[in-house]
Design a protein around this motif. Structure first.
Motif, PDB file in Angstrom:
ATOM      1  N   ALA A   1      -3.809   2.309  -5.455  1.00  0.00           N
ATOM      2  CA  ALA A   1      -2.375   2.519  -5.680  1.00  0.00           C
ATOM      3  C   ALA A   1      -1.593   2.364  -4.385  1.00  0.00           C
ATOM      4  CB  ALA A   1      -2.142   3.898  -6.281  1.00  0.00           C
ATOM      5  N   GLY A   2      -2.104   2.922  -3.298  1.00  0.00           N
ATOM      6  CA  GLY A   2      -1.419   2.782  -2.017  1.00  0.00           C
ATOM      7  C   GLY A   2      -1.348   1.350  -1.551  1.00  0.00           C
ATOM      8  N   ILE A   3      -2.425   0.594  -1.752  1.00  0.00           N
ATOM      9  CA  ILE A   3      -2.451  -0.806  -1.327  1.00  0.00           C
ATOM     10  C   ILE A   3      -1.530  -1.675  -2.181  1.00  0.00           C
ATOM     11  CG2 ILE A   3      -3.938  -2.858  -1.230  1.00  0.00           C
ATOM     12  CD1 ILE A   3      -6.189  -1.028  -0.295  1.00  0.00           C
ATOM     13  N   SER A   4      -1.422  -1.365  -3.461  1.00  0.00           N
ATOM     14  CA  SER A   4      -0.642  -2.210  -4.372  1.00  0.00           C
ATOM     15  C   SER A   4       0.866  -2.081  -4.173  1.00  0.00           C
ATOM     16  CB  SER A   4      -0.989  -1.860  -5.821  1.00  0.00           C
ATOM     17  OG  SER A   4      -0.559  -0.540  -6.134  1.00  0.00           O
ATOM     18  N   LEU A   5       1.314  -1.024  -3.504  1.00  0.00           N
ATOM     19  CA  LEU A   5       2.748  -0.838  -3.299  1.00  0.00           C
ATOM     20  C   LEU A   5       3.280  -1.831  -2.270  1.00  0.00           C
ATOM     21  CD1 LEU A   5       2.837   3.060  -3.186  1.00  0.00           C
ATOM     22  CD2 LEU A   5       3.583   1.597  -5.070  1.00  0.00           C
ATOM     23  N   PRO A   6       4.566  -2.179  -2.354  1.00  0.00           N
ATOM     24  CA  PRO A   6       5.146  -3.080  -1.347  1.00  0.00           C
ATOM     25  C   PRO A   6       5.063  -2.470   0.047  1.00  0.00           C
ATOM     26  CG  PRO A   6       6.605  -2.837  -3.240  1.00  0.00           C
ATOM     27  CD  PRO A   6       5.525  -1.825  -3.400  1.00  0.00           C
ATOM     28  N   GLY A   7       5.126  -3.317   1.064  1.00  0.00           N
ATOM     29  CA  GLY A   7       5.069  -2.846   2.433  1.00  0.00           C
ATOM     30  C   GLY A   7       6.149  -1.827   2.740  1.00  0.00           C
ATOM     31  N   LYS A   8       5.775  -0.749   3.413  1.00  0.00           N
ATOM     32  CA  LYS A   8       6.692   0.317   3.820  1.00  0.00           C
ATOM     33  C   LYS A   8       7.372   0.984   2.629  1.00  0.00           C
ATOM     34  CE  LYS A   8       7.677  -2.206   8.112  1.00  0.00           C
ATOM     35  NZ  LYS A   8       8.718  -2.752   8.993  1.00  0.00           N
TER      36      LYS A   8
END
Length: 479
Positions: free
Chosen positions: A46-53
């Motif tokens: 989930a953390g990786i799939s979110l957009p940068g920043k």
């Protein structure tokens, strides 16, 4: 459903309580550790799939969802359990803490997939994914607070110990370690890829290895591994470099699906039907309705004006309704049984019943929601409805451009608007706002983020969102 079918209550093909695991205590410990592994991998994903920043961009929304919404939901669940089930206050607080966090495993059913992309606004999917992963780790302080109150005679000393041992050590340390893991993992992987020290296959599976590494270190030091995995995943993909490396691969999706399906089949074989029935049918029905209707919907609807990620009351209602209860509830229930050594009943029967209700109700009602014209509707839908993207852009620019100066095309989840000077920008258009989402675009990008900007005569101009909607009378363009 498959787990229930093969369990003793149906075909009796496998009885997890009596087969292979050497007793209920060993089975509880296995359930705890399996839940831990699945949740850590899902929170990392989930953390990786979110957009940068992303977490920094929506920090106010995250603060409200992880602060007031989480606390009030916990108290509402506690009150409902006390009134309906008639349990003691401490038991109610513990079980409510298990049921309060939303589940990233079940949240994948709307975050990913064709249906989600076509019917659920991107912003809603992203905030639900971020919230479910973060509040899984933040559920631990709520689970352990009642134990400090029960076992330390002085309430002031109990709260002090809780703040020091849980908030400062478990939570703050987990965040710090997660940041360090994510940062150095990103730097190391980029260095290895740049110097040809790692192949493509290893890059694809790197996130799973990172989740296992974080989980192992945090388990050794006795801190919150679930929260740390989410933080590490968010920092790891901060610049979106890793996301670009794996964007054409479905390995992570396959791994997630295999883990999730196996996990919930296993859960289906573990539901203690006789113990659930002993709690009373009407009490169970009333408590399930209390959870579904009152646990999140009223508080999210009340506070949605302070949650900028939710653009309308309709999105706020969906976010409040879709608060699935799953793996995190199972994990915390097993944590209290195995490590705190509380009696299994009524914690496990009640938690497993609510998890089953959530899987059926939340999983079955997602398709009933229709957002109509959202910020991510296609240009064709808007044209058929009598709206034009050209008019919305021209209105946003307050006469700086005419509709005839703009040409419109469809790009991914946004609308590409090419100005008369041949400079292309990408916008999202809805009924009351025009948001250009690429700050420095001179060509139409393949992927877009959610910046607010318009390019006019070669200069980046930020439209005032309130003015775009016609709420104020000042200039609509702010440098």
């Amino acid at each position: 459903m498959l787990g229930i079918i093969v369990s003793p209550v149906a075909l009796n093909l496998w009885d997890s309580e009596n087969d292979a695991f050497g007793g209920t205590h060993n089975l509880d410990r296995l359930t705890l550790e399996v839940s831990r592994v699945v949740l850590c991998i899902q929170c990392m994903a989930a953390g990786i799939s979110l957009p940068g920043k992303y977490v920094s961009t929506v920090r106010l929304s995250m603060f409200v969802l992880l602060g007031p919404v989480l606390v009030i939901s916990w108290l509402i669940t506690t009150l409902g359990m006390r009134l309906i089930m008639g349990l003691g206050w401490y038991e109610c607080l513990v079980i409510a803490a298990c049921l309060t966090p939303t589940d990233p495993i079940l949240a994948n059913s709307i975050v990913e997939g064709k249906f989600a992309e076509e019917h659920i606004p991107l912003g809603v999917r992203q905030i639900l994914s971020a919230e479910s992963a973060a509040n899984d780790g933040l559920g631990l302080p709520f689970v352990l607070l009642p134990f400090f109150l029960m076992r330390v005679p002085n309430p002031g000393n109990a709260v002090g110990d809780w703040l020091y041992k849980i908030i400062l050590y478990q939570v703050i340390l987990s965040v710090v370690v997660g940041i360090l893991f994510g940062y150095f993992a990103r730097k190391s992987l980029k260095f290895a890829e740049r110097h040809g020290l790692i192949d493509k296959q290893s890059i694809l599976s790197f996130s799973v290895g990172l989740a296992v590494a974080v989980m192992g270190v945090m388990s050794i030091v006795g801190a919150d591994d679930i929260l740390s995995c989410f933080v590490a995943g968010s920092v790891f993909s901060w610049d979106m470099w890793f996301n670009k490396q794996i964007q054409d691969s479905h390995l992570q999706t396959v791994i997630d699906s295999l883990l999730n399906l196996t996990y919930f089949v296993f859960f289906g074989t573990r539901i203690p039907w006789s113990a659930v029935g002993a709690l009373g049918a009407w009490k169970l029905i009333c408590f399930a309705l209390w959870i579904l209707i009152l646990r999140r919907v009223p508080v999210v609807m009340t506070l949605h004006r302070w949650i900028p990620a939710l653009k309308s009351r309709r999105e706020a209602f969906f976010c409040g309704w879709f608060g699935p209860i799953g793996g995190s509830a199972i994990y915390y229930a097993m944590l209290t049984i195995v490590y705190v050594e509380l009696e299994s009943s009524p914690i496990w029967p009640l938690v497993s019943y609510i998890v089953l209700v959530s899987i059926v109700i939340h999983g079955g009602t997602v398709s009933l929601f229709h957002f109509g014209l959202t910020r991510h509707s296609t240009y064709q839908t808007w044209r058929e409805a009598g709206h034009t993207s050209k008019a919305a852009v021209a209105a946003a620019l307050r006469g700086r451009l005419r509709p005839s100066d703009i040409s419109v095309a469809r790009v991914a989840d946004a609308t590409a608007v090419e100005l008369s000077n041949r400079e292309a920008v990408v916008v999202e258009v809805s009924e009351d706002e025009c948001v250009v989402v690429d700050r420095n675009a001179t060509t139409v990008p393949e992927k877009v983020s959610e910046e607010v900007c318009v390019v006019v005569d070669g200069k980046a101009i930020v439209p005032d969102r309130a003015d775009v909607g016609g709420a104020s009378g000042g200039s609509s363009l702010v440098p």
